[in-house]
Write an enzyme that holds these catalytic residues in place. Structure first.
Site, mmCIF file in Angstrom:
data_model
loop_
_atom_site.group_PDB
_atom_site.id
_atom_site.type_symbol
_atom_site.label_atom_id
_atom_site.label_comp_id
_atom_site.label_asym_id
_atom_site.label_seq_id
_atom_site.Cartn_x
_atom_site.Cartn_y
_atom_site.Cartn_z
ATOM 1 N N PRO A 225 -1.651 1.000 -9.820
ATOM 2 C CA PRO A 225 -0.870 0.186 -10.754
ATOM 3 C C PRO A 225 -0.717 -1.243 -10.241
ATOM 4 O O PRO A 225 -0.593 -1.478 -9.047
ATOM 5 C CB PRO A 225 0.484 0.891 -10.788
ATOM 6 C CG PRO A 225 0.210 2.290 -10.401
ATOM 7 C CD PRO A 225 -0.941 2.225 -9.438
ATOM 8 N N LYS B 213 4.817 -4.449 -5.820
ATOM 9 C CA LYS B 213 4.563 -3.124 -6.385
ATOM 10 C C LYS B 213 5.593 -2.100 -5.915
ATOM 11 O O LYS B 213 5.420 -0.907 -6.128
ATOM 12 C CB LYS B 213 3.157 -2.669 -6.026
ATOM 13 C CG LYS B 213 2.085 -3.603 -6.555
ATOM 14 C CD LYS B 213 0.738 -2.983 -6.319
ATOM 15 C CE LYS B 213 -0.367 -4.004 -6.422
ATOM 16 N NZ LYS B 213 -1.664 -3.386 -6.103
ATOM 17 N N ARG C 298 -12.045 -1.873 -1.423
ATOM 18 C CA ARG C 298 -11.642 -1.757 -2.818
ATOM 19 C C ARG C 298 -12.800 -2.246 -3.674
ATOM 20 O O ARG C 298 -13.517 -3.178 -3.319
ATOM 21 C CB ARG C 298 -10.392 -2.620 -3.088
ATOM 22 C CG ARG C 298 -9.228 -2.308 -2.137
ATOM 23 C CD ARG C 298 -8.398 -1.150 -2.627
ATOM 24 N NE ARG C 298 -7.674 -1.498 -3.832
ATOM 25 C CZ ARG C 298 -6.500 -2.136 -3.848
ATOM 26 N NH1 ARG C 298 -5.933 -2.515 -2.724
ATOM 27 N NH2 ARG C 298 -5.906 -2.395 -4.987
#
Ligand SMILES: [Zn+2]
Length: 265
Positions: free
Chosen positions: A5, A54, A255
């Site tokens: 997210p 986050k 990533r």
């Protein structure tokens, strides 16, 4: 494909939890993780729920703070009191915060911690300026990005110590819109270019934070919401070149990233 997210998702979740819980006394407050299993929050009054990057912070009237993090798979679900819980199997429940009206159920939450509010810095003090926070500071974010000139910009933007809240979606789309290849070194980008890039990413996130859909193109049509993110090996929507996909970052924290070889020279 699932991805972690982004800050706007956490921001919206915190807003909803804040509406449900703030000013309310908990009729039930359980944390189903070993290190906090004996902590009973029943009877505590919630003074606010906010996001910080986050991380989500629940502040209580007795000056304590509960922190949760979604990582890849976590969620908070809000159910009307007495209604069935629908966020996943019972064994995935990590937290239950209930009021007379609502059951707020946290599934697969990570990094649960409970500290005096005065010690929140031990949980989130390492974070750079919060892209969606009330004290956003563009200059400081750019200064922090610039500290590690040898870093690739696509990696530096995800480092939450530089600035907090950006994930792979906004990193990828922001770099595309700015015409910058994610592998370029931070030191090779002028301060003005970095500043414009970060500001553009922040505007994308602000544009999406009030709703769950995340469009970076202005379109909410299925398949048209992103320029290049998760679109390889299809052609770039702007120039027709085949979109590339690769990995970035030091192991084991690589990533996935995407770029258009033509639009991002
Ligand atoms: Zn292109």
């Amino acid at each position: 494909m699932r991805h972690m997210p982004e800050g706007d998702t956490v921001w919206l979740a915190a807003q909803r939890m804040n509406q449900a819980l703030t000013g309310q006394e908990l009729t039930r407050g359980e944390l189903r993780v070993p290190q906090l299993a004996t902590l009973d929050l029943t009877g505590q009054t919630v003074s606010e729920v906010i996001s910080r990057g986050k991380h989500m912070l629940f502040r209580f009237a007795d000056d304590h703070t509960l922190r949760s993090h979604f990582r890849m798979d976590g969620s908070w679900r809000i159910h009307a009191s007495g209604q069935p819980w629908r966020g996943g199997p019972a064994f995935a429940v990590r937290a239950v915060l209930s009021t007379q009206r609502w059951d707020c159920v946290g599934y697969r939450l990570h990094d649960l911690a409970y500290v005096p509010t005065a010690n929140e810095g031990s949980l989130v003090g390492h974070l750079g300026p919060d892209v969606l926070g009330p004290e956003w500071d563009l200059e400081q974010a750019v200064a922090r990005l610039s500290r590690d000139g040898d870093a690739e910009i696509g990696v530096a933007l995800l480092d939450q110590r530089n600035l907090a809240g950006i994930g792979t979606l906004y990193r990828t789309e922001g770099l595309f819109l700015a015409g910058i290849r994610p592998q370029r070194r931070v030191a090779d980008l002028e301060a003005g270019v970095l500043s414009a890039l970060v500001d553009r990413i922040r505007r994308l996130m602000i544009g999406n934070r009030d709703h769950p859909e995340q469009s970076t193109t202005g379109s909410t049509r299925r398949g048209e919401t992103h320029w290049i993110f998760e679109r390889d090996p299809r052609p770039c929507r702007r120039c027709g070149t085949r979109i590339k996909r690769g990995e970035q970052g030091p192991p084991p924290n690589q990533r996935v990233t995407y770029w258009c070889p033509t639009c991002q020279p």
